[in-house]
Design a protein around this motif. Structure first.
Motif, PDB file in Angstrom:
ATOM      1  N   VAL B 133       0.842  -1.206   0.000  1.00 20.09           N
ATOM      2  CA  VAL B 133       0.000   0.000   0.000  1.00 20.09           C
ATOM      3  C   VAL B 133       0.876   1.254   0.000  1.00 20.09           C
ATOM      4  O   VAL B 133       0.613   2.218  -0.729  1.00 20.09           O
ATOM      5  N   GLY B 134       1.958   1.222   0.782  1.00 17.01           N
ATOM      6  CA  GLY B 134       2.882   2.362   0.790  1.00 17.01           C
ATOM      7  C   GLY B 134       3.538   2.575  -0.571  1.00 17.01           C
ATOM      8  O   GLY B 134       3.702   3.710  -1.024  1.00 17.01           O
ATOM      9  N   ILE B 135       3.912   1.470  -1.224  1.00 16.72           N
ATOM     10  CA  ILE B 135       4.514   1.585  -2.563  1.00 16.72           C
ATOM     11  C   ILE B 135       3.501   2.208  -3.524  1.00 16.72           C
ATOM     12  O   ILE B 135       3.839   3.083  -4.332  1.00 16.72           O
ATOM     13  N   ILE B 137       0.983   4.155  -2.740  1.00 15.50           N
ATOM     14  CA  ILE B 137       0.787   5.573  -2.405  1.00 15.50           C
ATOM     15  C   ILE B 137       1.937   6.407  -2.972  1.00 15.50           C
ATOM     16  O   ILE B 137       1.717   7.508  -3.512  1.00 15.50           O
ATOM     17  N   ALA B 138       3.155   5.884  -2.871  1.00 14.14           N
ATOM     18  CA  ALA B 138       4.296   6.608  -3.461  1.00 14.14           C
ATOM     19  C   ALA B 138       4.057   6.811  -4.955  1.00 14.14           C
ATOM     20  O   ALA B 138       4.305   7.897  -5.489  1.00 14.14           O
ATOM     21  N   ILE B 141       1.450   9.566  -5.352  1.00 17.09           N
ATOM     22  CA  ILE B 141       1.995  10.907  -5.102  1.00 17.09           C
ATOM     23  C   ILE B 141       2.915  11.317  -6.246  1.00 17.09           C
ATOM     24  O   ILE B 141       2.903  12.469  -6.699  1.00 17.09           O
ATOM     25  N   ASN B 142       3.724  10.365  -6.705  1.00 13.52           N
ATOM     26  CA  ASN B 142       4.714  10.682  -7.740  1.00 13.52           C
ATOM     27  C   ASN B 142       4.091  10.830  -9.122  1.00 13.52           C
ATOM     28  O   ASN B 142       4.751  11.289 -10.043  1.00 13.52           O
ATOM     29  N   ARG B 172      -8.074   5.581  -0.264  1.00 13.30           N
ATOM     30  CA  ARG B 172      -7.271   6.396  -1.183  1.00 13.30           C
ATOM     31  C   ARG B 172      -7.474   6.022  -2.649  1.00 13.30           C
ATOM     32  O   ARG B 172      -6.798   6.565  -3.518  1.00 13.30           O
TER      33      ARG B 172
END
Lengths: 320, 277
Positions: B133-135, B137-138, B141-142, B172
């Motif tokens: 999930v963090g990957i 989200i990155a 954002i990117n 998200r």
């Protein structure tokens, strides 16, 4: 990308220093993001969120997910600062800190807010006195407890520039900014706050200024106390500890934390293996009762008098 | 080289790779008398499909920022992951012979600092999904165009951290994220539905804001169609419930909880290798 070096404003409290420094860094390094568990307000990150809404990742009240998400953000090229109350960050997400951050080696900054007994009246569930011991057990994380606003700002800047996992243990307590000429923050290197030859008081975080007060009181008894600000627990400045043992023959450790496994434990491990001398550990014995910060500090000897008393015992034990 | 997406020959290629992976995993576990073959074999067809028909990656550049990510959340299934990474070209085949040996890079559970191609360290269950999930989200954002895939066991879904991650991904609208649940219906000790039931898993994920598709986790055509969708075809994260058979491909291992970490004796090994053709 170059990392900005904003100048800390004199007289800031530690929470302001943390937030304003991070905002300054984030303005010039777009990799910086924050990850929070509904802790924007308690982390003093309202300004950051306003300036960088897309870089404020609020996962809600979910600490395991918070730390895992941070590791993933690092995988995706970001520099995540995870900011949450230290009691929840260190305890609830400890396996994520172990596996996803320390063992995996991701470039994640863990920021434990309101550590120690900052939430004195809220009781032992909200105290974070075990965090030093738990995080210290996870070797590869640099563990830093700044002692004032200036050092907080320096530690945040260093953490942002450093490639590797860091745990910053911050406080919401108001503490005086220590006034030393030519001060420089070097992680893993103790700061000599005061020279002395009869005993060394090794403190960090909110207790360094108390150690300085104690050293002044001891001087009135003709006891010369060295004071070391050991802002970094991991890696420990073993050279400074061994020099203190050899040159002063007795050590007192002081920390707003459990009296075992943290700073005192690290110093005792170091001296017992190299140059054994008496080590008196000032800290908290276990689950703490409810009370104000001031009353709990007083009761458990995190005070000028408590440190002086520990120093007298340490000196008396020399050669015993 | 950079691996391309699905081609006309994908189905045959994946079939060959999956067979090779099963053979190698069987040899590794037999040689070491350690491993998790049951879960390796239920997941191997999914991994073979990802690495030979879906993922964009370059084994010469494991840190390539724009690579698609695959996170193996059920980290104990190293027989599947290591053979996939080896087949994909991340490391030479003789490394497989060191499986779980003293100081081997092929640890009992994957370590990204030991092996290229491992996205994050897993092993304790419920860790890979939040990292994925963090990957994602990155990537969000990117504004990056990489896709993130994560595979969990079905028993693994009992860990609460997965539901924290599922909530965040749904909230998200992480359309660049695909979760694959290896639904073999067995965990270490017993059936999932006897232990702590997951059904209806599809409704749970829909309620968390996900698209959900059920597939036969051993059908390459279905897997290719479902997993190969390019970015921009959905506006939500996708949960693929891959219905699988634990120990798939070896008759005496199939659908048996004891083959979660059972290891073959000489006779069973010979029998298994005879079947894996």
């Amino acid at each position: 990308m170059a990392v900005a070096q904003p100048t800390p404003t004199p007289g800031l409290d530690c929470r302001k220093a943390w937030a304003e420094t991070l905002e300054g860094l984030a303005a010039t390094d777009e990799r910086i993001v924050v990850v929070v568990n509904d802790s924007v307000g308690s982390s003093n990150l309202g300004g950051f969120q306003t300036k960088f809404p897309d870089r404020t990742v609020n996962v809600g009240i979910a600490e395991q997910n918070m730390v895992g998400v941070a590791a993933g953000l690092a995988n995706g090229g970001r520099i995540p600062f995870v900011s949450a109350a230290s009691c929840f960050l260190s305890a609830r997400a400890l396996e994520q800190i172990k596996a996803d951050v320390a063992y995996a080696g991701f470039n994640v900054k863990l920021v434990g807010q309101s550590s120690g007994i900052a939430y004195g009246e809220l009781g032992a569930t909200h105290h974070s006195i075990e965090d030093f011991a738990w995080i210290r057990a996870l070797g590869p994380i640099t563990l830093i407890a700044p002692c004032d606003a200036w050092e907080t700002a320096e530690a945040v800047k260093w953490a942002a520039a450093h490639d590797g996992p860091v745990y910053l243990r911050l406080s919401r307590m108001k503490v005086p900014t220590l006034d030393l000429p030519g001060r420089a923050f070097t992680p893993g290197k103790a700061e000599l706050q005061r020279a002395g030859s009869d005993v060394t008081i090794i403190a960090n975080g909110t207790t360094v200024h108390l150690a300085m007060e104690a050293a002044e009181a001891l001087a009135e008894e003709s006891v010369s106390a060295r004071v070391l600000n050991m802002h970094t627990i991991t890696p420990l400045d073993t050279n400074a500890v061994i020099a203190a043992a050899r040159e002063t023959g007795a050590i007192v450790t002081v920390e707003e934390a459990l009296d075992r496994g943290g700073l005192g434990g690290a110093v005792a491990e170091c001296t017992s293996a190299t140059y054994p001398v008496p080590v008196q550990r000032v800290g908290f014995p276990g689950f703490m009762p409810t009370g104000s910060i001031a009353s709990l500090f007083e009761e458990f000897g995190l005070s000028r008098e408590g440190i002086v008393s520990a120093a007298r015992i340490a000196v008396r034990r020399k050669g015993a | 080289m950079t691996h391309a997406l699905k081609t006309d020959n994908s189905d045959a290629l994946i079939r060959d790779k999956a067979l090779w992976m099963r053979q190698q995993a069987m040899k590794m576990v037999y040689a070491k008398q350690l491993g998790h073959l049951g879960g390796d074999f239920s997941a191997i067809d999914v991994l073979a499909t990802l690495y030979f028909g879906v993922l964009r990656y370059d084994p010469a550049r494991p840190d390539w920022a724009e690579r698609d990510r695959f996170v193996m959340s059920k980290g104990h299934a190293t027989g599947a992951l290591y053979t996939a990474l080896c087949a994909a070209g991340y490391f030479p085949q003789d490394w497989l012979d060191t499986y779980m040996e003293h100081h081997s890079k092929l640890n009992g559970h994957p370590n990204r600092q030991y092996l290229p191609g491992v996205e994050t360290n897993t092993g304790p269950l419920g860790h890979g999904f939040p990292v994925a999930v963090g990957i994602a989200i990155a990537g969000q954002i990117n504004g990056a165009d990489y896709r993130t895939y994560v595979l969990t066991g079905d028993g693994e879904q009992q860990e609460g951290s997965n539901w924290e991650a599922a909530m965040t991904a749904g909230h998200r609208k992480l359309k660049n994220l695909t979760l694959i649940v290896d639904r073999n219906r067995l965990q270490q000790g017993a059936r999932t539905e006897v232990t702590n039931g997951l059904d209806p898993l599809d409704e749970k994920y829909r309620a968390f804001g996900w698209d959900v598709v059920e597939v036969d986790g051993h059908d390459y055509a279905q897997l290719l169609d479902t997993l190969g969708a390019p970015l921009g075809t959905r506006d939500k994260p996708l949960c693929v419930i891959a219905n699988t058979v634990k120990g798939k491909g070896v008759s005496f291992m199939e659908d048996q909880a004891k083959w979660h970490h059972g290891v073959p004796n000489a006779e069973q090994f010979a029998q298994a290798m005879k079947e894996l053709v």
